[in-house]
Design a protein around this motif. Structure first.
Motif, PDB file in Angstrom:
ATOM      1  N   ILE A   1       0.694  -1.030  -0.155  1.00  0.00           N
ATOM      2  CA  ILE A   1      -0.079  -0.063  -0.013  1.00  0.00           C
ATOM      3  C   ILE A   1       1.032   1.183  -0.634  1.00  0.00           C
ATOM      4  O   ILE A   1       0.262   1.938  -0.881  1.00  0.00           O
ATOM      5  N   LYS A   2       2.354   0.849   0.890  1.00  0.00           N
ATOM      6  CA  LYS A   2       2.612   2.204   0.530  1.00  0.00           C
ATOM      7  C   LYS A   2       3.708   2.551  -0.789  1.00  0.00           C
ATOM      8  O   LYS A   2       3.182   3.361  -0.837  1.00  0.00           O
ATOM      9  N   GLN A   3       3.743   1.626  -1.240  1.00  0.00           N
ATOM     10  CA  GLN A   3       5.124   2.095  -2.349  1.00  0.00           C
ATOM     11  C   GLN A   3       3.092   1.960  -3.858  1.00  0.00           C
ATOM     12  O   GLN A   3       3.674   3.304  -4.599  1.00  0.00           O
ATOM     13  N   ASP A   4       2.258   1.573  -3.250  1.00  0.00           N
ATOM     14  CA  ASP A   4       0.919   2.051  -4.712  1.00  0.00           C
ATOM     15  C   ASP A   4       0.851   3.379  -4.610  1.00  0.00           C
ATOM     16  O   ASP A   4       0.521   4.537  -5.063  1.00  0.00           O
ATOM     17  N   SER A   5       1.229   4.324  -3.198  1.00  0.00           N
ATOM     18  CA  SER A   5       0.899   5.980  -2.503  1.00  0.00           C
ATOM     19  C   SER A   5       1.627   5.955  -3.054  1.00  0.00           C
ATOM     20  O   SER A   5       1.462   7.367  -3.853  1.00  0.00           O
ATOM     21  N   GLN A   6       3.244   6.030  -3.247  1.00  0.00           N
ATOM     22  CA  GLN A   6       3.500   6.183  -3.607  1.00  0.00           C
ATOM     23  C   GLN A   6       4.034   6.659  -4.944  1.00  0.00           C
ATOM     24  O   GLN A   6       4.322   7.969  -6.153  1.00  0.00           O
ATOM     25  N   ASP A   7       3.683   5.331  -5.429  1.00  0.00           N
ATOM     26  CA  ASP A   7       3.493   5.742  -6.912  1.00  0.00           C
ATOM     27  C   ASP A   7       2.282   6.750  -7.560  1.00  0.00           C
ATOM     28  O   ASP A   7       2.814   6.973  -8.969  1.00  0.00           O
ATOM     29  N   GLN A   8       1.326   6.764  -6.761  1.00  0.00           N
ATOM     30  CA  GLN A   8      -0.005   7.430  -6.870  1.00  0.00           C
ATOM     31  C   GLN A   8       1.007   8.471  -7.273  1.00  0.00           C
ATOM     32  O   GLN A   8       0.494   9.911  -8.174  1.00  0.00           O
ATOM     33  N   ALA A   9       2.070   9.052  -5.803  1.00  0.00           N
ATOM     34  CA  ALA A   9       2.272  10.393  -5.464  1.00  0.00           C
ATOM     35  C   ALA A   9       2.798  11.108  -6.600  1.00  0.00           C
ATOM     36  O   ALA A   9       2.899  12.135  -7.365  1.00  0.00           O
ATOM     37  N   GLN A  10       3.055   9.740  -7.181  1.00  0.00           N
ATOM     38  CA  GLN A  10       4.483  10.494  -8.670  1.00  0.00           C
ATOM     39  C   GLN A  10       4.013  10.628 -10.144  1.00  0.00           C
ATOM     40  O   GLN A  10       4.415  11.387 -10.417  1.00  0.00           O
ATOM     41  N   ALA A  11       2.416   9.747  -9.721  1.00  0.00           N
ATOM     42  CA  ALA A  11       2.047   9.623 -10.895  1.00  0.00           C
ATOM     43  C   ALA A  11       1.347  11.595 -10.990  1.00  0.00           C
ATOM     44  O   ALA A  11       1.065  12.166 -12.164  1.00  0.00           O
ATOM     45  N   LYS A  12       0.552  11.797 -10.413  1.00  0.00           N
ATOM     46  CA  LYS A  12       0.075  12.909 -10.246  1.00  0.00           C
ATOM     47  C   LYS A  12       1.039  14.302  -9.885  1.00  0.00           C
ATOM     48  O   LYS A  12       0.865  14.859 -11.044  1.00  0.00           O
ATOM     49  N   GLU A  13       2.061  13.811  -9.502  1.00  0.00           N
ATOM     50  CA  GLU A  13       3.453  14.921  -9.665  1.00  0.00           C
ATOM     51  C   GLU A  13       3.696  15.178 -11.190  1.00  0.00           C
ATOM     52  O   GLU A  13       3.845  16.557 -11.745  1.00  0.00           O
ATOM     53  N   GLU A  14       3.894  14.354 -12.395  1.00  0.00           N
ATOM     54  CA  GLU A  14       4.154  14.448 -13.623  1.00  0.00           C
ATOM     55  C   GLU A  14       2.952  14.460 -14.384  1.00  0.00           C
ATOM     56  O   GLU A  14       3.386  15.671 -14.897  1.00  0.00           O
ATOM     57  N   ALA A  15       1.531  14.143 -13.614  1.00  0.00           N
ATOM     58  CA  ALA A  15       0.650  15.332 -15.184  1.00  0.00           C
ATOM     59  C   ALA A  15       0.190  16.510 -14.157  1.00  0.00           C
ATOM     60  O   ALA A  15       0.324  17.356 -15.531  1.00  0.00           O
ATOM     61  N   ASN A  16       0.910  16.591 -13.205  1.00  0.00           N
ATOM     62  CA  ASN A  16       0.717  18.298 -13.001  1.00  0.00           C
ATOM     63  C   ASN A  16       2.179  18.790 -13.564  1.00  0.00           C
ATOM     64  O   ASN A  16       1.965  20.189 -14.387  1.00  0.00           O
ATOM     65  N   ARG A  17       3.155  18.376 -13.795  1.00  0.00           N
ATOM     66  CA  ARG A  17       4.545  18.919 -14.708  1.00  0.00           C
ATOM     67  C   ARG A  17       4.297  19.249 -15.407  1.00  0.00           C
ATOM     68  O   ARG A  17       3.799  20.255 -16.281  1.00  0.00           O
ATOM     69  N   LEU A  18       3.434  18.019 -16.902  1.00  0.00           N
ATOM     70  CA  LEU A  18       2.939  18.167 -17.791  1.00  0.00           C
ATOM     71  C   LEU A  18       1.803  19.208 -17.919  1.00  0.00           C
ATOM     72  O   LEU A  18       1.664  20.093 -19.079  1.00  0.00           O
ATOM     73  N   GLU A  19       1.317  19.305 -17.043  1.00  0.00           N
ATOM     74  CA  GLU A  19      -0.016  20.141 -17.191  1.00  0.00           C
ATOM     75  C   GLU A  19       0.600  21.865 -17.493  1.00  0.00           C
ATOM     76  O   GLU A  19       0.257  22.714 -18.209  1.00  0.00           O
ATOM     77  N   ALA A  20       1.741  22.100 -15.895  1.00  0.00           N
ATOM     78  CA  ALA A  20       2.618  23.009 -16.624  1.00  0.00           C
ATOM     79  C   ALA A  20       2.779  23.472 -17.494  1.00  0.00           C
ATOM     80  O   ALA A  20       3.200  24.761 -17.854  1.00  0.00           O
ATOM     81  N   GLU A  21       4.069  22.796 -18.163  1.00  0.00           N
ATOM     82  CA  GLU A  21       4.378  22.415 -19.428  1.00  0.00           C
ATOM     83  C   GLU A  21       3.359  22.919 -20.978  1.00  0.00           C
ATOM     84  O   GLU A  21       3.709  23.952 -21.455  1.00  0.00           O
ATOM     85  N   LYS A  22       2.243  22.519 -20.281  1.00  0.00           N
ATOM     86  CA  LYS A  22       1.203  22.690 -21.820  1.00  0.00           C
ATOM     87  C   LYS A  22       0.850  23.878 -21.462  1.00  0.00           C
ATOM     88  O   LYS A  22       0.691  25.375 -22.636  1.00  0.00           O
ATOM     89  N   ARG A  23       0.646  24.320 -20.317  1.00  0.00           N
ATOM     90  CA  ARG A  23       0.461  25.611 -20.066  1.00  0.00           C
ATOM     91  C   ARG A  23       0.966  27.141 -19.923  1.00  0.00           C
ATOM     92  O   ARG A  23       1.091  27.797 -20.625  1.00  0.00           O
ATOM     93  N   ALA A  24       2.635  26.532 -19.825  1.00  0.00           N
ATOM     94  CA  ALA A  24       3.652  27.555 -20.358  1.00  0.00           C
ATOM     95  C   ALA A  24       4.070  27.633 -21.631  1.00  0.00           C
ATOM     96  O   ALA A  24       3.605  28.864 -22.193  1.00  0.00           O
TER      97      ALA A  24
END
Length: 223
Positions: free
Chosen positions: A141-164
């Motif tokens: 479960i801890k590993q799943d949480s880390q994976d979800q956090a990384q996926a969310k961070e990556e999605a936020n990064r892509l969204e920021a790049e798209k907005r920029a």
């Protein structure tokens, strides 16, 4: 009635867990006890859910003004009030005993989830179900949480790049528009010969006006 009884059991869960695991109790359940007692009192006095007291509303709804404060006035006898208190106590004690039985049957799940909370601080409903049903270990479960956090961070990064990129494209378009205006002049609305409004290039309009002035000057000079 069953739903309200289960709400009381839910509120008593923390106090019962303290008794079973710590062999002691703390003040942490004070608010839960207050809410549970209020539900039990309403069951008896407001909703008539006691066979012994009967289907009568005994809620203390009459208010009397005393000095600067309002207080409630009982609309039933002291003996009946004592019976009401006994019925409330019976509901609370019955719920406490049932909650204790449930937690004793599920001590493994209780300890498993408590360990997860000590490790992760918070868990969601899906993680709770996975731990309770022993579908996943705490490490998984801890590993799943880390994976979800990384996926969310990556999605936020892509969204920021798209907005920029969109902002950069808009900036370049505005610069290009400004450049064209500087090269050709801004367009302005002028009155046409037929009385309608038409748009003309400001630079060309000025050139035309200057040419007309020059022609008028030449005619004056010739005359």
């Amino acid at each position: 009635k069953t739903d309200m009884e289960e709400q009381i059991m839910h509120l008593l869960g923390g106090r019962v867990a303290e008794k079973l695991v710590l062999k002691d109790i703390s003040t942490g359940a004070s608010n839960d006890l207050e809410r549970a007692t209020t539900i039990a009192r309403n069951m008896i006095t407001k909703y008539g859910m006691s066979e012994k007291i009967g289907p009568i509303n005994y809620s203390e709804s009459d208010e009397v003004f005393l000095g600067r404060d309002f207080t409630s006035r009982k609309n039933f006898s002291e003996s009946l009030a004592s019976e009401i208190d006994k019925e409330i106590k019976l509901i609370m004690e019955t719920a406490f005993d049932r909650t204790e039985e449930i937690l004793k049957e599920h001590m493994d799940q209780l300890n498993r989830i408590a360990d997860a909370l000590l490790e992760m601080e918070t868990i969601d409903a899906v993680q709770f179900e996975q731990l309770f049903n022993d579908e996943k270990t705490l490490e998984e479960i801890k590993q799943d949480s880390q994976d979800q956090a990384q996926a969310k961070e990556e999605a936020n990064r892509l969204e920021a790049e798209k907005r920029a990129a969109a902002e950069e494209a808009e900036r370049k378009a505005m610069e290009e528009q400004l450049r064209r205006h500087m090269e050709k002049g801004k367009r302005v609305a002028v009155m046409g010969t037929d009385g309608s409004m038409v748009f003309q290039d400001l630079t060309r309009l000025r050139e035309k006006q200057e040419a007309e002035k020059a022609q008028e000057q030449e005619k004056k000079d010739e005359s």
